[in-house]
Design a protein around this motif. Structure first.
Motif, short mmCIF file in Angstrom:
data_model
loop_
_atom_site.label_atom_id
_atom_site.label_comp_id
_atom_site.label_asym_id
_atom_site.label_seq_id
_atom_site.Cartn_x
_atom_site.Cartn_y
_atom_site.Cartn_z
N PHE A 18 0.84 -1.50 -0.11
CA PHE A 18 0.15 -0.01 0.16
C PHE A 18 0.90 1.34 0.07
CE2 PHE A 18 -2.42 3.29 1.88
CZ PHE A 18 -3.58 3.49 1.53
N PHE A 19 1.89 1.23 0.79
CA PHE A 19 2.92 2.32 0.74
C PHE A 19 3.34 2.62 -0.70
CE2 PHE A 19 7.06 4.22 1.33
CZ PHE A 19 6.93 5.51 2.17
N PHE A 20 3.79 1.75 -1.27
CA PHE A 20 4.53 1.86 -2.72
C PHE A 20 3.57 2.29 -3.70
CE2 PHE A 20 8.30 -0.90 -1.01
CZ PHE A 20 9.14 0.18 -1.36
N LEU A 21 2.27 1.73 -3.49
CA LEU A 21 1.15 2.18 -4.49
C LEU A 21 0.92 3.96 -4.05
CD1 LEU A 21 -1.20 -0.84 -4.25
CD2 LEU A 21 0.11 0.24 -6.36
N ALA A 22 0.88 4.07 -2.82
CA ALA A 22 0.53 5.57 -2.48
C ALA A 22 1.81 6.36 -3.11
CB ALA A 22 0.52 5.47 -1.13
N VAL A 23 2.91 6.05 -3.14
CA VAL A 23 3.87 6.88 -3.41
C VAL A 23 3.89 6.84 -4.87
CG1 VAL A 23 6.65 6.94 -3.78
CG2 VAL A 23 5.79 6.34 -1.49
N ALA A 24 3.70 5.92 -5.44
CA ALA A 24 3.65 5.83 -7.04
C ALA A 24 2.47 6.67 -7.53
CB ALA A 24 3.30 4.38 -7.67
N LEU A 28 2.84 10.05 -9.86
CA LEU A 28 2.14 10.19 -11.07
C LEU A 28 1.17 11.48 -11.08
CD1 LEU A 28 1.13 8.67 -13.62
CD2 LEU A 28 -0.83 7.92 -12.45
N MET A 29 0.85 11.86 -10.17
CA MET A 29 -0.10 13.18 -9.82
C MET A 29 0.89 14.35 -9.93
SD MET A 29 -3.17 12.25 -9.51
CE MET A 29 -3.92 13.50 -8.74
N ARG A 30 2.10 14.29 -9.49
CA ARG A 30 2.89 15.51 -9.41
C ARG A 30 3.51 15.51 -11.12
NH1 ARG A 30 8.67 15.14 -6.25
NH2 ARG A 30 9.56 15.32 -8.23
N ARG A 35 2.71 18.61 -15.99
CA ARG A 35 2.37 18.91 -17.26
C ARG A 35 1.38 19.81 -17.59
NH1 ARG A 35 4.77 14.87 -20.55
NH2 ARG A 35 5.93 13.14 -19.71
N LEU A 36 0.19 19.74 -16.80
CA LEU A 36 -0.87 20.61 -17.12
C LEU A 36 -0.63 22.05 -16.65
CD1 LEU A 36 -3.76 18.51 -15.20
CD2 LEU A 36 -3.63 19.13 -17.53
N ARG A 37 0.34 22.09 -15.77
CA ARG A 37 0.96 23.73 -15.80
C ARG A 37 1.73 24.34 -16.88
NH1 ARG A 37 4.77 22.84 -11.92
NH2 ARG A 37 3.06 22.50 -10.41
#
Length: 84
Positions: A18-24, A28-30, A35-37
């Motif tokens: 769960f921790f590694f999925l949260a970091v990934a 990804l969001m960052r 890219r949107l900016r």
């Protein structure tokens, strides 16, 4: 009489997964927000150029094909196969 508890919880490995999925997801969001900016800033720049009366097809100085700003992409297929 009740025997010892035989319930097994998710355990240590579930926490690690769960921790590694949260970091990934965070990475990804960052990346997406970066890219949107960039897209938003490019759009704002294009709108400013249009409002200033600049030709939208006109290139900025130093971005002509073959210059350091933008490489010449014509004939890229031939050069990509090792031909000169």
């Amino acid at each position: 009489m009740t025997g010892p508890s035989t319930e097994i919880g998710p355990g240590w490995w579930a926490f690690v997964a769960f921790f590694f999925l949260a970091v990934a997801l965070w990475l990804l969001m960052r990346s997406m927000f970066t890219r949107l900016r960039r897209m938003r800033l490019a759009d704002e720049q294009r709108q400013r150029e249009q409002q200033a009366g600049a030709d939208p097809g006109q290139r900025a100085p130093g971005t002509e094909p073959g210059s350091a700003g933008e490489p010449d992409r014509r004939g890229e297929g031939e050069r990509g196969r090792g031909e000169v």
